[in-house]
Design a protein around this motif. Structure first.
Motif, PDB file in Angstrom:
ATOM      1  N   TRP A 174       0.862  -1.203   0.000  1.00 13.60           N
ATOM      2  CA  TRP A 174       0.000   0.000   0.000  1.00 13.60           C
ATOM      3  C   TRP A 174       0.887   1.239   0.000  1.00 13.60           C
ATOM      4  O   TRP A 174       0.623   2.199  -0.712  1.00 13.60           O
ATOM      5  CB  TRP A 174      -0.877   0.066   1.255  1.00 13.60           C
ATOM      6  CG  TRP A 174      -1.977  -0.920   1.367  1.00 13.60           C
ATOM      7  CD1 TRP A 174      -2.124  -2.091   0.663  1.00 13.60           C
ATOM      8  CD2 TRP A 174      -3.105  -0.845   2.243  1.00 13.60           C
ATOM      9  NE1 TRP A 174      -3.268  -2.738   1.067  1.00 13.60           N
ATOM     10  CE2 TRP A 174      -3.888  -2.001   2.026  1.00 13.60           C
ATOM     11  CE3 TRP A 174      -3.517   0.084   3.199  1.00 13.60           C
ATOM     12  CZ2 TRP A 174      -5.070  -2.242   2.735  1.00 13.60           C
ATOM     13  CZ3 TRP A 174      -4.691  -0.160   3.902  1.00 13.60           C
ATOM     14  CH2 TRP A 174      -5.452  -1.309   3.663  1.00 13.60           C
ATOM     15  N   GLU A 196      -9.025  -2.320   1.334  1.00 17.78           N
ATOM     16  CA  GLU A 196      -7.879  -1.801   0.583  1.00 17.78           C
ATOM     17  C   GLU A 196      -8.340  -0.806  -0.487  1.00 17.78           C
ATOM     18  O   GLU A 196      -7.771   0.281  -0.625  1.00 17.78           O
ATOM     19  CB  GLU A 196      -7.215  -3.007  -0.078  1.00 17.78           C
ATOM     20  CG  GLU A 196      -6.014  -2.731  -0.873  1.00 17.78           C
ATOM     21  CD  GLU A 196      -5.412  -4.065  -1.283  1.00 17.78           C
ATOM     22  OE1 GLU A 196      -5.040  -4.845  -0.392  1.00 17.78           O
ATOM     23  OE2 GLU A 196      -5.332  -4.327  -2.478  1.00 17.78           O
ATOM     24  N   LEU A 200      -7.268   3.098  -0.645  1.00 18.57           N
ATOM     25  CA  LEU A 200      -6.318   3.536  -1.672  1.00 18.57           C
ATOM     26  C   LEU A 200      -6.933   4.264  -2.862  1.00 18.57           C
ATOM     27  O   LEU A 200      -6.305   5.165  -3.422  1.00 18.57           O
ATOM     28  CB  LEU A 200      -5.561   2.317  -2.228  1.00 18.57           C
ATOM     29  CG  LEU A 200      -4.637   1.562  -1.279  1.00 18.57           C
ATOM     30  CD1 LEU A 200      -4.055   0.341  -1.998  1.00 18.57           C
ATOM     31  CD2 LEU A 200      -3.511   2.452  -0.781  1.00 18.57           C
TER      32      LEU A 200
END
Ligand SMILES: Nc1ncnc2c1ncn2[C@@H]1O[C@H](COP(=O)(O)OP(=O)(O)OP(=O)(O)O)[C@@H](O)[C@H]1O
Length: 301
Positions: A174, A196, A200
């Motif tokens: 990440w 995630e 992101l």
């Protein structure tokens, strides 16, 4: 989001495998510098779509433009500008990780120093001298990611890059991806990790049965969804019966040592819980997540 000179433009893309409809009329634009997520259940058509953008597959219908070029038929001017993960069938298994990456780097005419730098970036420095065939699944995956980054491309495609990574390696990736975005790179990626994608992505497209069913920023998708807020109250402070009688409760269930309340409007319910449970100590609030919205949109329980 600027739309002039986009990184990727897809217009009415269709792709069938025999009678199997994999991509069924997908159009969207990805801006330069954007972190774009493709989400969807197994078999939704994400990999097919990514491979069409990468120039690895030809669409049956529709137009694709990548950095101003048509990726199919192969455009050699485009290749050094885009980053692709090594497919598992294309690993040089008898080479060491460093030799494999050096071979990929040479193909792209990347500077030799980029090899060790990229191995360090994906956490493979101490495995650099190990043959590819002797790497673990997660280490191979890191090497595949390294092959997408070694030539510092403008546009990076990653298909489930964190699938085989342990939690720490996932968080480290990440960080790498955030740095790449910070440096102005465009990232297009697929994942089944909704946390995630929420953390992101600038925007996500949710693909179901070859069609885009939603496309927006994670926050706007969550705000537009009807997912309820949950309050978790210690069961020794509130009975299920009392919980069900509180104003604004849509459902109340007992889960181990907690009563779970669902509501569309958490404010008034919190005040009512505070009165009924003698304070808010130990009470947790769980607001809707991208995963809740995803499960609603893909009709999964
Ligand atoms: N080479 C192929 N030949 C025939 N059918 C294929 C081929 N590749 C994919 N398909 C089919 O096309 C559909 C879309 O597959 P695709 O791999 O694009 O989905 P996906 O969203 O990436 O799935 P996953 O999350 O499981 O990776 C599926 O029904 C799959 O079985």
């Amino acid at each position: 989001m600027p739309t002039a000179d986009p990184a990727v433009e897809l217009s009415d893309i269709h792709k069938n495998y025999g009678t199997q409809r994999a991509v069924d009329g997908i159009s969207f634009t990805i801006a330069r510098g954007e972190f774009f997520g493709l989400l969807g259940p197994n078999g939704a058509g994400k990999t097919t779509l990514i491979e069409i953008m990468e120039g690895l597959r030809r669409a049956d219908r529709g137009t694709v433009t990548v950095l101003g070029h048509r990726p199919w038929p192969r455009d050699t001017a485009l290749l050094p500008r885009i980053g692709l993960q090594t497919q598992s069938s294309a690993f040089f298994v008898r080479l060491t990780a460093r030799e494999h990456l050096a071979t990929v780097a040479a193909l792209y005419r990347a500077e030799p120093a980029a090899v060790d730098r990229t191995l360090a970036r994906v956490g493979l420095t101490d495995r650099a001298g190990v043959r590819v065939e002797d790497l673990s699944g997660g280490q191979r995956q890191r090497l595949a990611i390294a092959s997408a980054l070694v030539h510092d491309p403008e546009l990076i495609f990653l298909d489930e890059p964190t699938a085989a990574l342990d939690p720490q390696a996932r968080r480290e990736l990440w960080q790498v991806l955030r740095e790449l975005k910070g440096a102005g790179r465009t990232i297009v990626y697929t994942t089944h990790h909704l946390d995630e994608a929420e953390a992101l992505c600038d925007r996500v497209a949710i693909v179901v049965d070859g069609k885009v069913t939603a496309l927006d920023t994670p926050n706007r998708l969550i705000a537009a969804g009807s997912a309820a807020t949950r309050l978790v109250v210690p069961a020794d402070r509130l009975t299920l019966e009392a919980a069900r009688a509180l104003p604004g409760v849509t459902t109340a269930t007992l889960d181990g040592d907690a009563v779970i309340l669902e509501t569309a409007d958490a404010g008034p319910l919190l005040a009512a819980v505070e009165r009924a449970a003698g304070g808010l100590h130990g009470v947790q609030t769980r607001t809707a997540t991208l995963e809740d919205v995803y499960l609603q949109l893909t009709n999964q329980p």
